[in-house]
Design an enzyme around this catalytic site. Structure first.
Site, PDB file in Angstrom:
ATOM      1  N   ARG A 149      45.641  33.571  44.375  1.00  0.00           N
ATOM      2  CA  ARG A 149      46.504  34.518  43.640  1.00  0.00           C
ATOM      3  C   ARG A 149      47.900  34.511  44.218  1.00  0.00           C
ATOM      4  NH1 ARG A 149      41.528  36.732  42.764  1.00  0.00           N
ATOM      5  NH2 ARG A 149      41.024  36.677  40.541  1.00  0.00           N
ATOM      6  N   ASP A 178      41.579  29.449  41.624  1.00  0.00           N
ATOM      7  CA  ASP A 178      41.371  30.566  40.706  1.00  0.00           C
ATOM      8  C   ASP A 178      42.222  30.316  39.461  1.00  0.00           C
ATOM      9  OD1 ASP A 178      40.715  33.238  39.665  1.00  0.00           O
ATOM     10  OD2 ASP A 178      40.074  33.641  41.716  1.00  0.00           O
ATOM     11  N   HIS A 249      37.044  31.586  36.373  1.00  0.00           N
ATOM     12  CA  HIS A 249      38.198  31.580  37.288  1.00  0.00           C
ATOM     13  C   HIS A 249      38.781  30.169  37.420  1.00  0.00           C
ATOM     14  CE1 HIS A 249      38.171  35.776  38.591  1.00  0.00           C
ATOM     15  NE2 HIS A 249      36.851  35.723  38.632  1.00  0.00           N
ATOM     16  N   GLU A 316      32.093  36.363  37.591  1.00  0.00           N
ATOM     17  CA  GLU A 316      32.939  36.776  36.473  1.00  0.00           C
ATOM     18  C   GLU A 316      33.270  35.637  35.503  1.00  0.00           C
ATOM     19  OE1 GLU A 316      35.345  40.439  38.475  1.00  0.00           O
ATOM     20  OE2 GLU A 316      36.138  38.439  38.897  1.00  0.00           O
ATOM     21  N   TYR A 407      36.217  45.604  50.474  1.00  0.00           N
ATOM     22  CA  TYR A 407      37.282  44.878  49.791  1.00  0.00           C
ATOM     23  C   TYR A 407      38.590  45.474  50.311  1.00  0.00           C
ATOM     24  CZ  TYR A 407      34.911  41.899  46.361  1.00  0.00           C
ATOM     25  OH  TYR A 407      34.200  40.903  45.748  1.00  0.00           O
ATOM     26  N   ASP A 409      41.531  44.843  49.627  1.00  0.00           N
ATOM     27  CA  ASP A 409      42.605  45.098  48.653  1.00  0.00           C
ATOM     28  C   ASP A 409      42.567  46.562  48.204  1.00  0.00           C
ATOM     29  OD1 ASP A 409      40.147  44.022  47.635  1.00  0.00           O
ATOM     30  OD2 ASP A 409      41.007  43.907  45.632  1.00  0.00           O
ATOM     31  N   TRP A 457      41.549  40.102  48.392  1.00  0.00           N
ATOM     32  CA  TRP A 457      42.055  39.551  47.119  1.00  0.00           C
ATOM     33  C   TRP A 457      43.536  39.899  47.026  1.00  0.00           C
ATOM     34  CZ3 TRP A 457      38.684  36.351  45.044  1.00  0.00           C
ATOM     35  CH2 TRP A 457      37.327  36.543  45.311  1.00  0.00           C
ATOM     36  N   GLU A 459      46.080  39.752  44.597  1.00  0.00           N
ATOM     37  CA  GLU A 459      46.917  39.960  43.412  1.00  0.00           C
ATOM     38  C   GLU A 459      48.173  40.777  43.729  1.00  0.00           C
ATOM     39  OE1 GLU A 459      43.621  40.315  43.458  1.00  0.00           O
ATOM     40  OE2 GLU A 459      42.712  39.816  41.523  1.00  0.00           O
TER      41      GLU A 459
HETATM   42  C1  ACM Z   1      34.786  38.947  43.013  1.00  0.00           C
HETATM   43  O1  ACM Z   1      35.310  39.940  43.521  1.00  0.00           O
HETATM   44  N1  ACM Z   1      35.082  38.595  41.777  1.00  0.00           N
HETATM   45  C2  ACM Z   1      33.834  38.152  43.741  1.00  0.00           C
END
Ligand code: ACM
Length: 542
Positions: A149, A178, A249, A316, A407, A409, A457, A459
């Site tokens: 990202r 991704d 992704h 996803e 997570y 983030d 993550w 973003e």
């Molecule tokens: C994920 O957070 N899509 C693994």
């Protein structure tokens, strides 16, 4: 400097006579590396040598710093014994000795975390006389970095490996591909990086934000960069687990090679690397040609990464294009599947067999459990604990990384000042009280929990300083969860941890980490007016 300030906390430690005694490092202190510990000695000389200015000349056993492998100890366990004459670090393997060397660095005080001496007049460094006996709780103590990202240039990755080592973490899960970028050179398919590694502009903030960063963003690691990263990690006893995310992704790959997409549904030649956040509907076509293409990718990935585990993503993957694609539907029929949902398991199953045939093990996000999974495959449990419970009960190894808990983030405070606030409030204390092993597992099932991992993550983390802000100080609490033998969460001594953090903040300062101060973000750490997506209330327990 005090041995009670160690993070992560060791299993056991005690002061030994002489009372309040020390061993003093100075110009004359020698370093002896018994067979098998030479690389730890190199790290120690390089790192502590730089910080202290001391030479640590080659020495003999019996005095100075002595490194040794003791096969009686568990592989990552160590014993650090300091008396008036010597500092002995015995480890069950070179890895154990290395973790012991990290503890020694903490005993030397925060200036041992700098790259040059701050006081040229200082000639001596005192280490308290202690015996510390230590071993990790989990063998997988991971950090996932999403460099897709937002690209983290190579120096930033090497720096993170040093930060991980300082916290006794040993797995870098490297999220290399991704929708928004492809970050690893693949010689067979140059367009993956020529086209796939950059985008023209970037959404600034959560996807509902109206703001755009109107400048191209990109970058990738050459194969030599990857070799350097893997070797640098190995010197620090860290395994780099590469992730190539399929079959979702994958928009950056499809932008580079339009034939990888569902060409009978959309004009894939019109796709570019995605400049927005979310889950792209543009997924790989379930065709043999796609499998062959990715076999070519994985062949080069296996050459570069010695890791037993190879991550194939699997999260996803929207099925809408497969539903509408005549080619995908023909494939469903030909394979005798019940519907397009099952194409995902077919795709993952192919690479499971392919990797197993090459002596590797597949790991993927917990969606790969849907539709059945071969016995050797392992699961990253991210959608809460449920995936981990299902996986362990089915006999799969599992890495616990539930998004509601680890997570990074997700925002770390409820305050309006948090930069681009995302998700649940997960404070330093919340992370400290995170328990990786689901309590409903039997001891037998719980043996499948390889360990735990914090995921980052990126973003809304546009540069290394933003990554530091989200990761620290919480990674210190996470390291304690992954390494230390903590009691069950309600019994954990957070006040004691916070006291130790006082010393640890000084170490992070010396390392140049742009952590979130306990009092809240500094002015330049805020992002006023940039939309996030906070979720109110506490996360679900499970
Ligand atoms: C994920 O957070 N899509 C693994």
């Amino acid at each position: 400097m005090d041995f009670e300030d160690l993070i992560p906390a060791p299993r056991a430690g005690r002061r030994v006579p002489p009372a309040r005694g020390t061993f003093t490092l100075d110009e004359a202190t020698a370093l002896h590396a018994a067979p098998g510990t030479e690389r730890v000695a190199r790290w120690l000389r390089g790192t502590l040598g730089a910080a202290t200015g001391l030479p640590f000349a080659e020495g003999r056993e019996g005095s100075g710093i002595v490194l040794r492998v003791d096969p009686e100890l568990a592989p990552e366990a160590y014993r650090l014994a300091v008396d008036g004459h010597a500092i002995r670090i015995d480890g069950g393997s070179a890895a154990g000795v290395f973790w012991g060397a990290q503890t020694l660095r903490q005993l030397l005080g925060p200036d041992a975390f700098r790259r040059a001496p701050v006081d040229p007049a200082r000639r001596t460094w005192d280490v308290p006389t202690v015996v510390i006996e230590d071993a990790p709780r989990f063998r997988w103590r991971g950090l996932m970095l999403d460099v897709a990202r937002h690209f983290l240039p190579k120096d930033g990755v090497l720096r993170y490996l040093d930060l991980m080592a300082a916290h006794k973490l040993n797995v870098l899960h490297f999220h290399l591909t991704d929708d928004q970028g492809w970050r690893i050179e693949i010689r067979k398919y140059p367009r993956l990086t020529e086209v796939g590694s950059w985008r023209a502009r970037t959404k600034f903030g959560h996807r509902a934000s109206p703001l755009w960063e109107q400048k191209p963003h990109g970058g990738h690691y050459t194969q030599d960069d990857i070799r350097e990263i893997v070797a640098y990690a190995a010197e620090r006893h860290i395994t780099v687990v590469p992730e190539i995310d399929v079959p979702g992704h994958s928009q950056a790959a499809i932008a580079a090679y339009p034939e990888l997409g569902n060409t009978d549904v959309i004009d894939t030649t019109a796709l570019s690397v995605w400049d927005d956040w979310g889950i792209s509907p543009n997924v790989l076509a379930p065709a043999d040609s796609t499998l062959r293409f990715y076999e070519g990718v994985f062949e080069e990935v296996l050459e570069l990464f010695p890791s037993r585990f190879v991550h194939v993503g699997g999260d996803e993957c929207p099925k809408d294009q497969w539903r509408r694609s005549a080619a995908a539907q023909a494939r469903v029929k030909e394979l005798g599947l019940a519907g397009e949902e099952e194409l995902q398991a077919w795709f993952i199953g192919h690479f499971d067999r392919w990797l197993t045939a090459r002596g590797r093990r597949l790991i993927g996000w917990d969606e790969i459990l849907e539709g059945g999974l071969a016995p050797g495959a392992a699961v990253s449990s991210w959608r809460g604990y449920a995936g981990g419970v299902t996986a362990a009960r089915a006999g799969h190894d599992v890495v616990m990384c539930p998004e509601q808990q680890v997570y990074l983030d997700h925002r770390q405070d409820a305050g309006a000042d948090e930069p681009v606030p995302i998700g649940y409030v997960r404070t330093l204390e919340d992370v400290f009280r995170f328990e990786p092993v689901p309590p409903e597992l039997t001891p037998e099932e719980a043996r499948h929990v390889l360990g735990t991992q914090a995921n980052v993550w990126t973003e809304v983390m546009e540069d290394a300083a933003r990554v530091d802000y989200q990761v620290f100080p919480r990674l210190a609490a996470f390291a304690e969860v992954a390494w230390s033998a903590l009691p069950t969460p309600p019994e954990r001594d957070f006040a004691g941890f916070e006291r130790r953090m006082t010393a640890h903040y000084r170490r992070l300062d010396a390392l140049g980490v742009a952590y979130r101060p306990p009092t809240g973000p500094r002015p330049w750490q805020r992002r006023p007016g940039v939309l996030g997506r906070p979720i109110d209330g506490p996360p679900p327990n499970r």
